[in-house]
Design a protein around this motif. Structure first.
Motif, PDB file in Angstrom:
ATOM      1  N   THR A  28       0.850  -1.191   0.000  1.00 26.47           N
ATOM      2  CA  THR A  28       0.000   0.000   0.000  1.00 26.47           C
ATOM      3  C   THR A  28       0.884   1.239   0.000  1.00 26.47           C
ATOM      4  OG1 THR A  28      -0.068   0.183   2.405  1.00 26.47           O
ATOM      5  CG2 THR A  28      -1.741  -1.227   1.377  1.00 26.47           C
TER       6      THR A  28
ATOM      7  N   THR B 283       0.649   3.610   2.146  1.00 28.99           N
ATOM      8  CA  THR B 283       0.592   4.253   3.458  1.00 28.99           C
ATOM      9  C   THR B 283       1.859   4.112   4.286  1.00 28.99           C
ATOM     10  OG1 THR B 283      -0.438   2.293   4.401  1.00 28.99           O
ATOM     11  CG2 THR B 283      -1.926   4.020   3.607  1.00 28.99           C
TER      12      THR B 283
ATOM     13  N   LYS C 246      -3.740  -4.631  15.455  1.00 24.64           N
ATOM     14  CA  LYS C 246      -4.899  -5.016  14.643  1.00 24.64           C
ATOM     15  C   LYS C 246      -6.199  -4.609  15.327  1.00 24.64           C
ATOM     16  CE  LYS C 246      -2.718  -7.009  11.245  1.00 24.64           C
ATOM     17  NZ  LYS C 246      -2.723  -6.439   9.913  1.00 24.64           N
TER      18      LYS C 246
ATOM     19  N   GLU D 281      -6.605  -2.196  17.555  1.00 17.65           N
ATOM     20  CA  GLU D 281      -6.693  -0.732  17.543  1.00 17.65           C
ATOM     21  C   GLU D 281      -7.169  -0.226  16.185  1.00 17.65           C
ATOM     22  OE1 GLU D 281      -3.737   3.116  17.878  1.00 17.65           O
ATOM     23  OE2 GLU D 281      -3.223   1.313  19.012  1.00 17.65           O
ATOM     24  N   THR D 282      -6.592  -0.763  15.121  1.00 18.50           N
ATOM     25  CA  THR D 282      -6.993  -0.350  13.777  1.00 18.50           C
ATOM     26  C   THR D 282      -8.471  -0.645  13.540  1.00 18.50           C
ATOM     27  OG1 THR D 282      -4.769  -0.698  12.909  1.00 18.50           O
ATOM     28  CG2 THR D 282      -6.554  -0.701  11.301  1.00 18.50           C
ATOM     29  N   PHE D 283      -8.902  -1.855  13.908  1.00 17.48           N
ATOM     30  CA  PHE D 283     -10.296  -2.252  13.727  1.00 17.48           C
ATOM     31  C   PHE D 283     -11.235  -1.328  14.502  1.00 17.48           C
ATOM     32  CE2 PHE D 283     -13.870  -4.663  15.575  1.00 17.48           C
ATOM     33  CZ  PHE D 283     -14.592  -4.916  14.416  1.00 17.48           C
TER      34      PHE D 283
ATOM     35  N   LEU E  69     -10.739   1.712  15.722  1.00 16.32           N
ATOM     36  CA  LEU E  69     -10.739   3.084  15.197  1.00 16.32           C
ATOM     37  C   LEU E  69     -11.561   3.187  13.909  1.00 16.32           C
ATOM     38  CD1 LEU E  69      -7.033   4.148  15.856  1.00 16.32           C
ATOM     39  CD2 LEU E  69      -9.094   4.967  17.035  1.00 16.32           C
ATOM     40  N   GLU E  70     -11.435   2.204  13.031  1.00 11.35           N
ATOM     41  CA  GLU E  70     -12.221   2.211  11.793  1.00 11.35           C
ATOM     42  C   GLU E  70     -13.708   2.093  12.084  1.00 11.35           C
ATOM     43  OE1 GLU E  70     -10.567  -0.828   9.259  1.00 11.35           O
ATOM     44  OE2 GLU E  70      -8.787   0.374   8.808  1.00 11.35           O
ATOM     45  N   MET E  71     -14.076   1.245  13.033  1.00  6.87           N
ATOM     46  CA  MET E  71     -15.494   1.089  13.391  1.00  6.87           C
ATOM     47  C   MET E  71     -16.038   2.382  14.017  1.00  6.87           C
ATOM     48  SD  MET E  71     -16.440  -1.868  12.338  1.00  6.87           S
ATOM     49  CE  MET E  71     -17.955  -2.236  13.202  1.00  6.87           C
ATOM     50  N   GLN E  72     -15.234   3.020  14.866  1.00 10.16           N
ATOM     51  CA  GLN E  72     -15.661   4.279  15.474  1.00 10.16           C
ATOM     52  C   GLN E  72     -15.823   5.374  14.421  1.00 10.16           C
ATOM     53  OE1 GLN E  72     -12.626   4.643  18.529  1.00 10.16           O
ATOM     54  NE2 GLN E  72     -14.077   3.991  20.110  1.00 10.16           N
ATOM     55  N   GLU E  73     -14.928   5.378  13.421  1.00  9.97           N
ATOM     56  CA  GLU E  73     -15.046   6.357  12.338  1.00  9.97           C
ATOM     57  C   GLU E  73     -16.333   6.150  11.549  1.00  9.97           C
ATOM     58  OE1 GLU E  73     -11.498   6.165   9.967  1.00  9.97           O
ATOM     59  OE2 GLU E  73     -10.254   7.024  11.553  1.00  9.97           O
ATOM     60  N   LEU E  74     -16.826   4.914  11.530  1.00 14.11           N
ATOM     61  CA  LEU E  74     -18.092   4.619  10.857  1.00 14.11           C
ATOM     62  C   LEU E  74     -19.293   4.930  11.738  1.00 14.11           C
ATOM     63  CD1 LEU E  74     -17.133   1.246   9.124  1.00 14.11           C
ATOM     64  CD2 LEU E  74     -17.535   3.448   8.006  1.00 14.11           C
TER      65      LEU E  74
END
Length: 130
Positions: free
Chosen positions: A6, A8, A92, A94-96, A98-103
């Motif tokens: 990627t 990033t 993993k 933390e990433t998950f 944070l992504e769910m919270q952003e949604l």
């Protein structure tokens, strides 16, 4: 080739992460010899200098050790390997989260979603297929 890199993070860092994942999964065991710089460069489709940087980083992190004339080997330090496993798990999660919270998902929704998914996974014999 390119092996799914990627934009990033630097490629060398992504390869370090891939090797750490292989160690955590048990694909690479403590004391296993890593491929030569040239072999890994071909495998990932990158410049050998990139792989040299990967191996330098793995050595700096004490995940691997170079043995003169023999190659580079996965550390046999079980305590360090346990730390690496836990760090990877935390990253993993933390990433998950944070992504769910952003949604817009609330913590309770995330927890219930995980419970539902894991229950379904358990009923299917440990596979994520329906």
């Amino acid at each position: 080739m390119g092996d799914g890199f990627t934009g990033t993070a630097p490629i060398y860092h992504q390869i370090v992460q891939k090797i750490c994942s292989q160690i955590v999964r048990g694909d690479l065991l403590p004391g296993d010899k890593l491929p030569s710089v040239r072999e890994l460069a071909v495998q990932f489709g990158v410049n050998p200098n990139t792989v040299q940087r990967v191996y330098m980083e793995l050595e700096r992190l004490a995940i691997a050790e170079a043995r003169r004339g023999q190659g580079t080997f996965v550390t046999e330090d079980q305590a360090l390997l346990k730390v690496i496993r836990n760090q990877l798990k935390q990253n993993k999660i933390e990433t998950f989260v944070l992504e769910m919270q952003e949604l817009g998902f609330e913590p309770d929704e995330i927890i219930q979603g995980l419970r539902d998914y894991l229950d379904k996974l358990h009923k299917n014999g440990g596979t994520s297929h329906e």
